[in-house]
Design an enzyme around this catalytic site. Structure first.
Site, PDB file in Angstrom:
ATOM      1  N   LYS A  80      12.745   9.456 -17.830  1.00 19.14           N
ATOM      2  CA  LYS A  80      14.157   9.304 -18.159  1.00 19.14           C
ATOM      3  C   LYS A  80      14.336   8.024 -18.962  1.00 19.14           C
ATOM      4  O   LYS A  80      13.645   7.033 -18.706  1.00 19.14           O
ATOM      5  CB  LYS A  80      14.989   9.203 -16.873  1.00 19.14           C
ATOM      6  N   GLY A 180      34.849  21.186 -11.879  1.00 23.01           N
ATOM      7  CA  GLY A 180      34.346  20.802 -13.209  1.00 23.01           C
ATOM      8  C   GLY A 180      34.173  22.010 -14.098  1.00 23.01           C
ATOM      9  O   GLY A 180      33.424  22.927 -13.769  1.00 23.01           O
ATOM     10  N   GLY A 182      33.384  21.979 -17.563  1.00 16.87           N
ATOM     11  CA  GLY A 182      32.855  21.524 -18.850  1.00 16.87           C
ATOM     12  C   GLY A 182      31.776  22.448 -19.383  1.00 16.87           C
ATOM     13  O   GLY A 182      31.844  23.676 -19.224  1.00 16.87           O
ATOM     14  N   VAL A 184      28.936  23.331 -18.475  1.00 20.35           N
ATOM     15  CA  VAL A 184      28.303  24.266 -17.533  1.00 20.35           C
ATOM     16  C   VAL A 184      29.365  25.052 -16.754  1.00 20.35           C
ATOM     17  O   VAL A 184      29.273  26.272 -16.621  1.00 20.35           O
ATOM     18  CB  VAL A 184      27.393  23.526 -16.523  1.00 20.35           C
TER      19      VAL A 184
HETATM   20  P1  NAD Z   1      30.663  18.041 -18.856  1.00 25.99           P
HETATM   21  O1  NAD Z   1      30.877  16.595 -19.055  1.00 25.99           O
HETATM   22  O2  NAD Z   1      30.686  18.971 -20.029  1.00 25.99           O
HETATM   23  O3  NAD Z   1      31.714  18.624 -17.790  1.00 25.99           O
HETATM   24  C1  NAD Z   1      32.058  17.974 -16.608  1.00 25.99           C
HETATM   25  C2  NAD Z   1      33.519  18.310 -16.326  1.00 25.99           C
HETATM   26  O4  NAD Z   1      33.867  17.771 -15.056  1.00 25.99           O
HETATM   27  C3  NAD Z   1      34.497  17.712 -17.349  1.00 25.99           C
HETATM   28  O5  NAD Z   1      35.299  18.746 -17.893  1.00 25.99           O
HETATM   29  C4  NAD Z   1      35.310  16.697 -16.533  1.00 25.99           C
HETATM   30  O6  NAD Z   1      36.657  16.619 -16.953  1.00 25.99           O
HETATM   31  C5  NAD Z   1      35.193  17.288 -15.140  1.00 25.99           C
HETATM   32  N1  NAD Z   1      35.429  16.321 -14.063  1.00 25.99           N
HETATM   33  C6  NAD Z   1      35.109  15.004 -14.012  1.00 25.99           C
HETATM   34  N2  NAD Z   1      35.494  14.472 -12.836  1.00 25.99           N
HETATM   35  C7  NAD Z   1      36.041  15.476 -12.123  1.00 25.99           C
HETATM   36  C8  NAD Z   1      36.593  15.566 -10.823  1.00 25.99           C
HETATM   37  N3  NAD Z   1      36.659  14.507  -9.996  1.00 25.99           N
HETATM   38  N4  NAD Z   1      37.057  16.765 -10.415  1.00 25.99           N
HETATM   39  C9  NAD Z   1      37.009  17.846 -11.207  1.00 25.99           C
HETATM   40  N5  NAD Z   1      36.501  17.811 -12.462  1.00 25.99           N
HETATM   41  C10 NAD Z   1      36.016  16.647 -12.907  1.00 25.99           C
HETATM   42  O7  NAD Z   1      29.250  18.158 -18.084  1.00 25.99           O
HETATM   43  P2  NAD Z   1      28.330  19.452 -17.935  1.00 25.99           P
HETATM   44  O8  NAD Z   1      27.335  19.470 -19.028  1.00 25.99           O
HETATM   45  O9  NAD Z   1      29.194  20.654 -17.688  1.00 25.99           O
HETATM   46  O10 NAD Z   1      27.533  19.087 -16.601  1.00 25.99           O
HETATM   47  C11 NAD Z   1      28.158  19.166 -15.348  1.00 25.99           C
HETATM   48  C12 NAD Z   1      27.231  18.599 -14.282  1.00 25.99           C
HETATM   49  O11 NAD Z   1      26.007  19.327 -14.277  1.00 25.99           O
HETATM   50  C13 NAD Z   1      26.847  17.133 -14.494  1.00 25.99           C
HETATM   51  O12 NAD Z   1      26.671  16.528 -13.239  1.00 25.99           O
HETATM   52  C14 NAD Z   1      25.502  17.236 -15.191  1.00 25.99           C
HETATM   53  O13 NAD Z   1      24.701  16.081 -14.947  1.00 25.99           O
HETATM   54  C15 NAD Z   1      24.912  18.450 -14.513  1.00 25.99           C
HETATM   55  N6  NAD Z   1      23.901  19.140 -15.317  1.00 25.99           N
HETATM   56  C16 NAD Z   1      24.211  19.600 -16.555  1.00 25.99           C
HETATM   57  C17 NAD Z   1      23.239  20.286 -17.295  1.00 25.99           C
HETATM   58  C18 NAD Z   1      23.548  20.826 -18.672  1.00 25.99           C
HETATM   59  O14 NAD Z   1      22.766  21.633 -19.159  1.00 25.99           O
HETATM   60  N7  NAD Z   1      24.645  20.448 -19.307  1.00 25.99           N
HETATM   61  C19 NAD Z   1      21.966  20.510 -16.748  1.00 25.99           C
HETATM   62  C20 NAD Z   1      21.693  20.040 -15.462  1.00 25.99           C
HETATM   63  C21 NAD Z   1      22.676  19.363 -14.755  1.00 25.99           C
END
Ligand code: NAD
Length: 350
Positions: A80, A180, A182, A184
């Site tokens: 990382k 959340g 976003g 995912v």
């Molecule tokens: P993202 O930033 O696109 O979406 C996260 C969403 O969560 C945002 O829309 C944000 O407004 C919302 N959020 C923040 N705080 C919040 C709260 N207290 N309550 C409700 N919603 C809240 O991130 P992502 O890419 O969708 O990833 C989501 C999670 O999955 C993260 O923890 C990330 O580390 C993990 N993850 C993502 C991937 C990937 O491929 N993108 C892979 C493995 C793990």
């Protein structure tokens, strides 16, 4: 501070501190293990209050990547990178290029990709300086690009297998609370709705919430209420450490299965979930779809069908964990860690 006695130091193979005077780059790359292949893991950019905290994060996250990659059966070790700084204020093309040169100097022992605070477009800048990068923007039809939808697919299949194990049934008519919406969470909601699940959703961004509510007929829930919402499944897809001594006694679900990294605040929280009769799908096993996509992009010569086939193994892996946890009366999180360590040991010996 003594690196080798830090609580998060876990026999890491190498830790590199990088500085570039011209661009102000301050970065740490932690290589936890290359037993199973080059250390792969994203590059996080964050305004850490101190370099000690940045180092702790790099140590912890790189070990997590070793476990994740081992459990996903990828030819990748765990690493990382963290860049110290506010992504909105300090990120420049020149800084990303300097980071790319730092990655390149490791000669392929570490492969970088996007993470919190960096994007696919940023990785394009990095790619100008090194070939040891993945998660780049792709033309349609090519393998790779945004890992979010692939992570969502793995999480969806994982939720189905957890529900089958815990409740002996399909998702049809069950309620899933998604925290959340976003990259995912939103595609995950689409897959769940298409499979007949009812949705309760929360997001800190009102426009996303409105969009998902309208598109999928979901029930909107307040951000501070979603963890206590009555549902069959809770899918944390926003933040880490949401499962803790405060939240676990208030959960009203039978399954927790979502994308967020590091969902358990402390190791003991896995046991608290087990005692509460809640089946927990270990985060780094269920959310491996994105890194599987990255691996197929990096090694090349793959296809969308091959990526999908690899992601479809996530539910089988989870079921193995669930069965072993039940047999040995252990938390699923502890079993996943054990299995990952076994694979790393076998890789070192092999
Ligand atoms: P993202 O930033 O696109 O979406 C996260 C969403 O969560 C945002 O829309 C944000 O407004 C919302 N959020 C923040 N705080 C919040 C709260 N207290 N309550 C409700 N919603 C809240 O991130 P992502 O890419 O969708 O990833 C989501 C999670 O999955 C993260 O923890 C990330 O580390 C993990 N993850 C993502 C991937 C990937 O491929 N993108 C892979 C493995 C793990």
């Amino acid at each position: 501070m003594d690196l080798f006695t830090l609580p998060d130091f876990d026999g890491h193979e190498q830790v590199v501190f990088g500085h570039d005077r011209a661009t102000g780059l301050r970065a740490i790359i932690a290589i936890h293990s290359t037993a199973l292949g080059p250390a792969a893991g994203g590059c996080r950019m964050w305004a850490y209050p101190s370099s000690d905290e940045a180092l702790t994060d790099a140590l912890r996250l790189s070990r997590g990547m070793s476990y994740k990659n081992a459990m996903a059966e990828l030819a990748f070790g765990g690493g990382k990178a963290v860049i110290l700084g506010d992504a909105r204020a300090h990120k420049t093309p020149a800084l990303l290029q300097a980071f790319g040169r730092l990655v390149d100097a490791l000669g392929g022992r570490y492969i970088t990709a996007e993470d919190v605070g960096t994007t696919t477009a940023d990785m394009q800048q990095v790619a100008g300086q090194t070939r040891f990068v993945s998660g780049l923007a792709r033309a349609s039809g090519e393998v790779g690009g945004d890992p979010g939808p692939k992570t969502a697919l793995g999480v969806f299949l994982g939720i189905r297998s957890a529900v089958r194990f815990q409740m002996g049934r399909s998702l049809e008519g069950l309620t899933v609370a998604v925290q959340g919406l976003g990259g995912v969470g939103h595609p995950l909601c689409r897959l769940l709705a298409a499979d007949g699940a009812r949705l309760k959703v929360a997001d800190a961004r009102p426009e996303l919430l409105a969009q998902v509510r309208e598109e999928l007929d979901a029930t909107a829930v307040a951000v501070d209420g979603i963890l206590e919402e009555e549902a069959d499944v809770l899918a944390p897809c926003a933040l880490g450490a949401v499962l803790n001594e405060r939240s676990i006694p208030r959960l009203r679900v039978r399954v927790v299965a979502g994308a967020a990294n590091n969902q358990l605040a402390r190791e003991g929280d896995g046991e608290a979930l087990m005692k509460a009769g809640i089946l927990y799908a270990p985060d780094y096993v269920i959310n491996a779809g994105g890194i599987i996509n990255v691996a197929h992009e990096y090694y090349g010569g793959s296809s969308e069908a091959a990526v999908r086939a690899a992601i479809e193994k996530i539910p089988e892996r989870l079921t193995l964990i669930f069965e072993r946890a039940r047999r040995e009366s252990l938390p699923t999180s502890a079993v996943a860690d054990q299995m990952a360590r076994e694979r790393l040991r076998a890789g070192r010996a092999g």
